[in-house]
Motif scaffolding. Structure first.
Motif, PDB file in Angstrom:
ATOM      1  N   SER A 182       0.601  -4.197  -5.006  1.00  0.00           N
ATOM      2  CA  SER A 182       0.986  -2.839  -5.405  1.00  0.00           C
ATOM      3  C   SER A 182       0.803  -2.589  -6.892  1.00  0.00           C
ATOM      4  CB  SER A 182       2.455  -2.584  -5.045  1.00  0.00           C
ATOM      5  OG  SER A 182       3.329  -3.336  -5.881  1.00  0.00           O
ATOM      6  N   ASN A 183       0.714  -3.680  -7.670  1.00  0.00           N
ATOM      7  CA  ASN A 183       0.609  -3.586  -9.129  1.00  0.00           C
ATOM      8  C   ASN A 183       1.867  -2.975  -9.752  1.00  0.00           C
ATOM      9  OD1 ASN A 183      -0.888  -4.240 -11.435  1.00  0.00           O
ATOM     10  ND2 ASN A 183      -1.670  -2.159 -11.650  1.00  0.00           N
ATOM     11  N   HIS A 184       2.997  -3.094  -9.043  1.00  0.00           N
ATOM     12  CA  HIS A 184       4.293  -2.680  -9.572  1.00  0.00           C
ATOM     13  C   HIS A 184       5.222  -3.893  -9.546  1.00  0.00           C
ATOM     14  CE1 HIS A 184       3.862   1.754  -9.811  1.00  0.00           C
ATOM     15  NE2 HIS A 184       3.021   1.604  -8.785  1.00  0.00           N
ATOM     16  N   GLN A 201       0.831  -1.201   0.000  1.00  0.00           N
ATOM     17  CA  GLN A 201       0.000   0.000   0.000  1.00  0.00           C
ATOM     18  C   GLN A 201       0.871   1.260   0.000  1.00  0.00           C
ATOM     19  OE1 GLN A 201      -3.213  -0.944  -0.473  1.00  0.00           O
ATOM     20  NE2 GLN A 201      -2.219  -2.955  -0.258  1.00  0.00           N
ATOM     21  N   SER A 231       2.364   1.644  -3.474  1.00  0.00           N
ATOM     22  CA  SER A 231       1.367   2.169  -4.414  1.00  0.00           C
ATOM     23  C   SER A 231       1.242   3.684  -4.304  1.00  0.00           C
ATOM     24  CB  SER A 231       0.003   1.521  -4.152  1.00  0.00           C
ATOM     25  OG  SER A 231       0.038   0.147  -4.438  1.00  0.00           O
TER      26      SER A 231
END
Length: 333
Positions: free
Chosen positions: A252-254, A225, A228
């Motif tokens: 985090s989508n990273h 989080q 992000s």
């Protein structure tokens, strides 16, 4: 019923690999040997049952082999079956008493009834008689009890012989033990209810106060989080120390890169039949970090000092979430 067995064996192989067929097969074979009833093998629908078994397993094994060829065989069969059996993934656990200790801890509270069973079956007297007579007299056992014994003992011995030890490998032999103990303890219904109630309360309390907080500490969900909120599309997210936190990338989508020295990366990439097969995460060389002006580092807390010494750059500590400390690279002064 035989076809149902072959179908579930197929599902077991899809779930856990060839052991899903060979282990139950070995249990059945040893049971029939004990019963001196090998002729039963002539009536188990072997040919048509194996066709059903193969039809289920080839749903996945066929396409995987067609897509990956020898790589599938070497990695799935070689690494995750043969290598696990012959080379310990966690050498510190490869000791003769591992599964005995897991049984004593994992079968609480029913393990405390063992002295009761010892007394009820008069084992002290029977062992003393066997010692005097120099002859072991096996008690008369029902067919069900024989099968439960073979089931539990085969799984226990099989996995004890395996080099890699896991707590979860004990689950299959807990089932026949639970059935056997339930059959024995049904005459102690009040004792069973009291023990079950007490342990259920303890498990719920331990789950809420210990297990859930520990899982949250180890997970990188909270760190994700933070990442992000701090990272943009130009930020390189890296990890250092401890086990690679897959949850960091997921939440985090990273993409998160595992930091290693450039000379060490080649030795840690998957290839051949080795434990490197687990290193499917992306790597980044520490020497390449200067090429990235924006970097967020998620560092295992016990490795922070080593990180600050080994990894060049001006690092600003941002926060800590669980066991993960987050550092942000600042521009060089």
């Amino acid at each position: 019923w035989y076809y149902l067995v072959y179908a579930f064996a197929g599902l077991a192989v899809l779930t856990k690999g060839p052991i899903g067929f060979f282990q139950p097969g070995l249990i059945i074979l040893l049971f029939l040997v004990w019963r001196r009833d090998l002729k039963a093998l002539l009536h188990i629908k072997l040919f048509s049952g194996l066709i059903l078994f193969l039809a289920i397993t080839l749903i996945w094994y066929g396409p995987m082999y067609a897509m990956h060829g020898s790589d599938f065989v070497s990695q799935f069969i070689g690494v995750h079956n043969v290598l696990r059996a012959t080379v310990s993934e966690h050498p510190q656990f490869n000791v003769w008493y591992y599964y005995s200790a897991i049984f004593l801890a994992g079968f609480i509270p029913w393990v405390f009834t063992l002295p009761l069973a010892w007394r009820d079956y008069g084992l002290t007297r029977k062992i003393a008689a066997a010692w005097r007579e120099k002859r072991l007299r096996l008690p008369a056992l029902s067919m069900k009890t024989q099968f439960l014994i073979v089931w539990a003992a085969t799984i226990f011995v099989t996995y004890q012989l395996m080099a890699t030890k896991y707590m979860t490998y004990t689950f299959p032999y807990m089932i026949p033990l639970a059935i056997g103990f339930a059959s024995y303890l049904k005459k102690y219904d009040r004792l069973v209810l009291n023990m079950a109630g007490i342990v259920l309360a303890i498990y719920v309390a331990a789950t809420c106060t210990v297990i859930v907080p520990q899982c949250q500490q180890a997970s990188a969900y909270d760190a994700a989080q933070v990442v992000s909120g701090l990272a943009d599309n130009e930020t390189a997210v890296v990890t250092y120390g401890g086990r690679y936190p897959v949850s960091l990338t997921y939440y985090s989508n990273h993409p998160a890169y595992r930091l290693e020295q450039a000379d060490d990366i080649a030795n840690k990439l998957p290839g051949g039949i080795s434990w490197n097969a687990k290193n499917v995460m992306p790597f980044m060389a520490i020497e390449d970090l200067p090429n990235h002006p924006k970097v967020l580092a998620v560092v295992r807390d016990r490795d922070e000092a080593h990180f600050l010494q080994e990894v060049p750059g001006n690092w600003k500590w941002r926060t800590q979430k669980g066991i993960w400390a987050i550092y942000q690279k600042e521009a060089d002064l």
